[in-house]
Design an enzyme around this catalytic site. Structure first.
Site, short mmCIF file in Angstrom:
data_model
loop_
_atom_site.label_atom_id
_atom_site.label_comp_id
_atom_site.label_asym_id
_atom_site.label_seq_id
_atom_site.Cartn_x
_atom_site.Cartn_y
_atom_site.Cartn_z
N ARG A 86 5.26 -12.63 -1.78
CA ARG A 86 4.26 -11.58 -1.62
C ARG A 86 2.87 -12.19 -1.58
NH1 ARG A 86 5.76 -7.53 -4.70
NH2 ARG A 86 3.78 -6.56 -5.15
N LYS B 255 0.12 -1.28 -7.06
CA LYS B 255 -0.24 0.13 -6.95
C LYS B 255 -0.52 0.73 -8.32
CE LYS B 255 3.30 0.99 -4.19
NZ LYS B 255 4.26 1.63 -3.28
N GLU C 199 7.29 2.94 -0.84
CA GLU C 199 7.54 4.07 -1.72
C GLU C 199 6.25 4.88 -1.76
OE1 GLU C 199 8.65 3.10 -5.72
OE2 GLU C 199 8.79 5.21 -6.28
P1 ATP Z 1 3.25 -2.79 -5.75
O1 ATP Z 1 3.90 -3.97 -6.37
O2 ATP Z 1 1.85 -3.04 -5.27
O3 ATP Z 1 3.33 -1.56 -6.59
P2 ATP Z 1 5.57 -2.19 -4.26
O4 ATP Z 1 6.34 -3.39 -3.87
O5 ATP Z 1 6.08 -1.39 -5.39
O6 ATP Z 1 4.05 -2.54 -4.41
P3 ATP Z 1 6.47 -0.66 -2.03
O7 ATP Z 1 5.98 0.66 -1.57
O8 ATP Z 1 7.83 -0.74 -2.59
O9 ATP Z 1 5.41 -1.22 -3.06
O10 ATP Z 1 6.27 -1.73 -0.89
C1 ATP Z 1 6.67 -1.56 0.45
C2 ATP Z 1 6.94 -2.92 1.02
O11 ATP Z 1 5.77 -3.72 0.93
C3 ATP Z 1 8.02 -3.64 0.25
O12 ATP Z 1 8.90 -4.22 1.19
C4 ATP Z 1 7.29 -4.66 -0.55
O13 ATP Z 1 8.09 -5.78 -0.76
C5 ATP Z 1 6.08 -4.95 0.33
N1 ATP Z 1 4.96 -5.44 -0.47
C6 ATP Z 1 4.40 -4.86 -1.55
N2 ATP Z 1 3.42 -5.61 -2.08
C7 ATP Z 1 3.34 -6.72 -1.30
C8 ATP Z 1 2.54 -7.90 -1.32
N3 ATP Z 1 1.60 -8.09 -2.25
N4 ATP Z 1 2.74 -8.82 -0.35
C9 ATP Z 1 3.67 -8.63 0.59
N5 ATP Z 1 4.46 -7.56 0.66
C10 ATP Z 1 4.32 -6.60 -0.26
MG MG Z 2 8.51 -1.24 -4.76
#
Ligand code: ATP
Ligand code: MG
Length: 579
Positions: free
Chosen positions: A278, A288, A53
């Site tokens: 994760r 983020k 995102e």
């Molecule tokens: P955050 O929790 O840091 O805000 P998010 O999951 O909201 O991250 P996205 O932009 O939705 O961020 O993430 C893109 C992809 O990266 C998704 O498939 C998410 O599951 C994966 N992702 C995000 N954080 C991690 C992590 N710490 N380890 C592994 N994969 C991750």
């Molecule tokens: Mg997300």
């Protein structure tokens, strides 16, 4: 394999890391993919996607997901899309889109012409919603957000049907069309799936598919004032792109029944969602939202502050893409949330830099050393090895003269027992140069040593004594006349706590911020070979650690280096002590 760089790395493999054996076993996701290929489940296609995102910069956790999705595609001869999941206009910006593209590319992956945006599917999503309404599987609901929450129930208490649940298809079609046209204010109505308000899984209790939001989108502008919710949108995105394996993190496990329900209800192409744990890292904030907070509240200089776990921060710190890719390989994937020791990340970094970073000499806290028996005005160009791990890196010339700088720490007037470096009367080796013996010290009125005097043995040129005599230490040094001034920035973890969230009640992670995470050292001296360095060049400063040239070097027109990581490998130590 799609990425030339990663192909090279996969085949010439010095890059395996400490745990080669276990990375050769297929992890549970690769096992599923291999089995699907064997049975022809997807006609032997493998098609994954990385779906960020665009509401912030990518961090090292995302790297795990990127390397998993692109890595699987590469290993199985498949494809991986880069897809922006840009369904929430209030937090998303073009700046983030640009940075994400840059970072995924920097990591070494290539999506070819498959750059997609969920917002390009808004019309299709809308049409699918109409299809569900017509099938009696979705309805317009007038409950407020708060009422919707109350009606949902809890884990132990079933929900209650919305009073709007049994509207006719015609009324739903009409209201949804008017929602889309902008007739209603934000939050006044939603479109919901008609599933089961008593379902054990709360996600299945008539989840919201669309909400009203009169807000401009960074790509679609004002074309839409209804925006799809994640669960509704994501499966459709995967379906449209004919993804085979939709890999996501564990918190979506509870959402999988809904992912499946939507695609089944639509009768649409239906990928398989697979969840993995994760990445969490000790001493590291990894969300983020919190990283944005660090930037907004100016705890750091920006998203690319070298202390940040963002990919642009790591890049500026001096991390190589190969080191991050190898780290992701070494940690593997599994189904249980855990926290990885940051020492392992640094270990993977050192492994790569040890093989690739040219060695140079730099003195962080200079102490003047004068060789009294060395001819005044003479400069010798001595040969120094660029990288003992890589013969092809060759040698370079380092200027030597009567006046040098050594590290203040490498001299003690009254050395304790275990101090083997320079002291009055003692002989040491100057790297690539000569043996020198300390004969005298000069102090300022306060009693600080400001200058030391030595004699050198011309027979030890290159650093070896023909008579075979030994010295107990070798010091790095630079020429006083020819070295260049530099600033060096040393970094420590942003959090003082292994778990940054470990706080007193009423505090948040910012209470654990390390006030000493940045230390700026001015007045450093580096060898002249660094005169033409470019931003992000990586080096080993002999005996001091790995460093990289900060981009400020270019904008400020002076030499500025970041310490990437020290030489001491605490991970290797931990491993040894466990044997
Ligand atoms: P955050 O929790 O840091 O805000 P998010 O999951 O909201 O991250 P996205 O932009 O939705 O961020 O993430 C893109 C992809 O990266 C998704 O498939 C998410 O599951 C994966 N992702 C995000 N954080 C991690 C992590 N710490 N380890 C592994 N994969 C991750
Ligand atoms: Mg997300």
């Amino acid at each position: 394999m799609e990425s030339p760089e990663s192909r090279k790395n996969a085949s010439n493999d010095g890059s395996e890391g400490p745990d080669k054996a276990s990375t050769e076993r297929l992890d549970f996701i690769r096992t599923i993919v291999a089995e699907d290929n064997r049975t022809g489940k997807w006609d032997s296609r493998v098609h994954t996607r990385f779906p960020p995102e665009p509401n912030g910069y990518l961090h090292i956790g995302h790297a795990k997901s990127i390397c998993l999705n692109f890595g699987i595609a590469a290993e199985f001869g498949g494809k991986c899309n880069l897809r922006f999941d840009d369904t929430n206009p209030s937090k998303e910006e073009q700046e983030y889109v640009d940075s994400i593209i840059e970072d995924v590319r920097w990591l070494g992956w290539d999506w070819k012409d498959r750059l997609y945006f969920a917002s390009d599917y808004f019309q299709q999503m809308h049409d699918y919603a109409v299809q569900l309404i017509k099938a009696g599987k979705a309805y317009v609901c007038d409950l407020t957000a708060e009422e919707t929450r109350q009606y949902r129930g809890t884990l132990t208490r079933p929900g209650k049907d919305s009073p709007y649940r049994n509207r006719s298809v015609e009324e739903n079609l009409d209201l949804f069309e008017r929602m889309r046209k902008g007739e209603f204010p934000d939050g006044s109505r939603t479109l919901r799936a008609k599933i089961d308000m008593a379902h054990a899984n709360l996600n299945m209790r008539d989840p919201v598919m669309y909400r009203i939001l009169h807000e401009s989108h960074h790509r679609t502008g004002d074309a839409w004032c209804i925006y799809p919710m994640y669960d509704w949108a994501h499966g459709i995105e995967d379906s449209i792109e004919r993804i085979t394996h939709s890999i996501c993190t564990l918190e979506f496990e509870n959402h999988r029944p809904l992912y499946d329900w939507f695609l089944d209800a639509l009768g649409a192409y239906h990928p398989q969602q697979i969840e993995f744990a994760r990445l969490n890292l000790t001493y590291t904030v990894m969300s983020k939202r919190k990283l944005l907070r660090l930037v907004q509240d100016k705890h750091v200089s920006g998203w690319d502050d070298p202390r940040m776990p963002t990919l642009c921060g790591l890049r500026r710190r001096g991390y190589s893409p190969a080191a991050i890719r190898n780290f992701c390989k070494v940690i593997g994937v599994n189904k249980f949330n855990s926290t990885v020791d940051i020492a392992l990340l640094e270990h993977c970094l050192r492994e790569d830099l040890n093989r690739t970073a040219p060695r140079v000499m730099a003195v962080l806290k200079p102490l003047k050393l004068i060789i009294d028996n060395y001819p005044e005005g003479q400069i010798e160009e001595l040969d120094a090895i660029n990288n003992p791990e890589d013969a092809s890196a060759g040698t370079r010339k380092v200027p030597f003269g009567r006046k040098l700088y050594i590290e203040q720490e490498d001299f003690m007037e009254e050395p304790p027992k275990k101090f083997f470096r320079l002291a009055p009367g003692r002989e040491v080796r100057l790297r690539y140069a000569y043996f020198v013996t300390c004969t005298d010290v000069v102090k300022d009125p306060a009693g600080n040593v400001v200058e030391i005097h030595c004699t050198y043995d011309p027979a030890t040129r290159g650093g070896d004594a023909p008579d075979g005599r030994k010295v107990k230490s070798t010091l790095h040094w630079v020429s006083a006349a020819r070295s260049l001034p530099a600033e060096v920035r040393l970094y420590d973890g942003l959090s003082t706590k292994e778990n940054p969230e470990d706080t007193e009640e009423g505090q948040d992670f910012t209470a654990n911020l390390n006030p000493e995470s940045l230390q700026v050292i001015t007045g450093c001296r580096v060898e002249p070979a660094l005169a033409d360095t470019k931003p992000l060049d990586r080096f080993q400063f002999e005996r001091l650690g790995y460093f990289c040239t900060d981009p400020d070097t270019q904008t400020e027109g002076r030499l500025i280096f970041n310490r990437t990581v020290g030489l001491r490998d605490t991970w290797a130590k931990i491993q040894q002590s466990q044997k």
